[in-house]
Scaffold this motif. Structure first.
Motif, mmCIF file in Angstrom:
data_model
loop_
_atom_site.group_PDB
_atom_site.id
_atom_site.type_symbol
_atom_site.label_atom_id
_atom_site.label_comp_id
_atom_site.label_asym_id
_atom_site.label_seq_id
_atom_site.Cartn_x
_atom_site.Cartn_y
_atom_site.Cartn_z
ATOM 1 N N ARG A 3 0.744 -1.078 0.113
ATOM 2 C CA ARG A 3 -0.109 -0.066 -0.134
ATOM 3 C C ARG A 3 0.869 1.375 -0.195
ATOM 4 N N ILE A 4 1.912 1.195 0.902
ATOM 5 C CA ILE A 4 2.813 2.270 0.913
ATOM 6 C C ILE A 4 3.644 2.546 -0.475
ATOM 7 N N ALA A 5 4.019 1.629 -1.053
ATOM 8 C CA ALA A 5 4.551 1.446 -2.408
ATOM 9 C C ALA A 5 3.493 1.965 -3.546
ATOM 10 N N SER A 6 2.318 1.778 -3.500
ATOM 11 C CA SER A 6 1.458 2.246 -4.393
ATOM 12 C C SER A 6 1.385 3.607 -4.296
ATOM 13 N N TYR A 7 1.285 3.996 -2.752
ATOM 14 C CA TYR A 7 0.967 5.362 -2.334
ATOM 15 C C TYR A 7 2.107 6.599 -3.088
ATOM 16 N N LEU A 8 3.348 5.955 -3.068
ATOM 17 C CA LEU A 8 4.521 6.493 -3.281
ATOM 18 C C LEU A 8 4.380 6.484 -4.887
ATOM 19 N N LEU A 9 4.058 5.831 -5.613
ATOM 20 C CA LEU A 9 4.065 5.695 -7.156
ATOM 21 C C LEU A 9 2.879 6.499 -7.414
ATOM 22 N N ALA A 10 1.929 6.633 -6.985
ATOM 23 C CA ALA A 10 1.010 7.600 -7.185
ATOM 24 C C ALA A 10 1.343 8.911 -6.985
ATOM 25 N N ALA A 11 1.951 9.195 -6.004
ATOM 26 C CA ALA A 11 2.443 10.500 -5.415
ATOM 27 C C ALA A 11 3.667 11.307 -6.410
ATOM 28 N N TYR A 12 4.387 10.174 -6.786
ATOM 29 C CA TYR A 12 5.537 10.421 -8.087
ATOM 30 C C TYR A 12 4.964 10.866 -9.277
ATOM 31 N N ALA A 13 3.868 10.038 -9.661
ATOM 32 C CA ALA A 13 3.284 10.186 -11.052
ATOM 33 C C ALA A 13 2.562 11.500 -10.823
ATOM 34 N N GLY A 14 1.962 11.940 -9.830
ATOM 35 C CA GLY A 14 1.548 13.294 -9.716
ATOM 36 C C GLY A 14 2.371 14.290 -9.864
ATOM 37 N N ALA A 15 3.553 14.129 -9.275
ATOM 38 C CA ALA A 15 4.471 15.132 -9.437
ATOM 39 C C ALA A 15 5.151 15.070 -10.835
ATOM 40 N N VAL A 16 5.236 14.100 -11.590
ATOM 41 C CA VAL A 16 5.881 14.072 -12.919
ATOM 42 C C VAL A 16 4.724 15.081 -13.667
ATOM 43 N N LEU A 17 3.493 14.580 -13.638
ATOM 44 C CA LEU A 17 2.419 15.274 -14.397
ATOM 45 C C LEU A 17 2.288 16.877 -13.965
ATOM 46 N N LEU A 18 2.393 17.161 -12.621
ATOM 47 C CA LEU A 18 2.493 18.685 -12.261
ATOM 48 C C LEU A 18 3.713 19.487 -12.908
ATOM 49 N N SER A 19 4.898 18.606 -12.816
ATOM 50 C CA SER A 19 6.033 19.392 -13.475
ATOM 51 C C SER A 19 5.860 19.624 -14.986
ATOM 52 N N LYS A 20 5.265 18.643 -15.583
ATOM 53 C CA LYS A 20 5.120 18.517 -17.186
ATOM 54 C C LYS A 20 4.017 19.848 -17.382
ATOM 55 N N GLY A 21 3.094 19.816 -16.507
ATOM 56 C CA GLY A 21 2.335 20.916 -16.771
ATOM 57 C C GLY A 21 2.943 22.386 -16.427
ATOM 58 N N LEU A 22 3.532 22.406 -15.550
ATOM 59 C CA LEU A 22 4.350 23.733 -15.251
ATOM 60 C C LEU A 22 5.235 24.079 -16.337
ATOM 61 N N GLU A 23 6.015 23.202 -16.843
ATOM 62 C CA GLU A 23 6.859 23.173 -18.022
ATOM 63 C C GLU A 23 6.186 23.886 -19.230
ATOM 64 N N ARG A 24 4.898 23.092 -19.197
ATOM 65 C CA ARG A 24 4.145 23.462 -20.698
ATOM 66 C C ARG A 24 3.636 24.874 -20.547
ATOM 67 N N GLU A 25 3.423 25.337 -19.204
ATOM 68 C CA GLU A 25 2.792 26.829 -19.031
ATOM 69 C C GLU A 25 4.024 27.922 -19.039
#
Ligand SMILES: [Zn+2]
Length: 58
Positions: A3-25
């Motif tokens: 459960r912890i691993a999947s939570y970290l994976l989701a958080a990491y994926a969110g950070a990746v998507l967030l950084s891509k969004g900021l980069e695009r902006e």
């Protein structure tokens, strides 16, 4: 544990998507050399979430 691993994976994926969004902006601008690994296709998504050997440091 899984459960912890999947939570970290989701958080990491969110950070990746967030950084891509900021980069695009244009809020995140990469100023590292042209031969940096982060300019390779497919690796740019890790530019901000895996900033090892990247960022124009020497
Ligand atoms: Zn770079």
């Amino acid at each position: 544990m899984a459960r912890i691993a999947s939570y970290l994976l989701a958080a990491y994926a969110g950070a990746v998507l967030l950084s891509k969004g900021l980069e695009r902006e244009g809020l995140l601008v990469c100023d590292c050399p042209r031969d940096c690994w982060c300019h390779r296709p497919g690796l740019s998504v890790f530019r901000w979430t895996f900033p090892v050997g990247h960022g124009g440091a020497d």
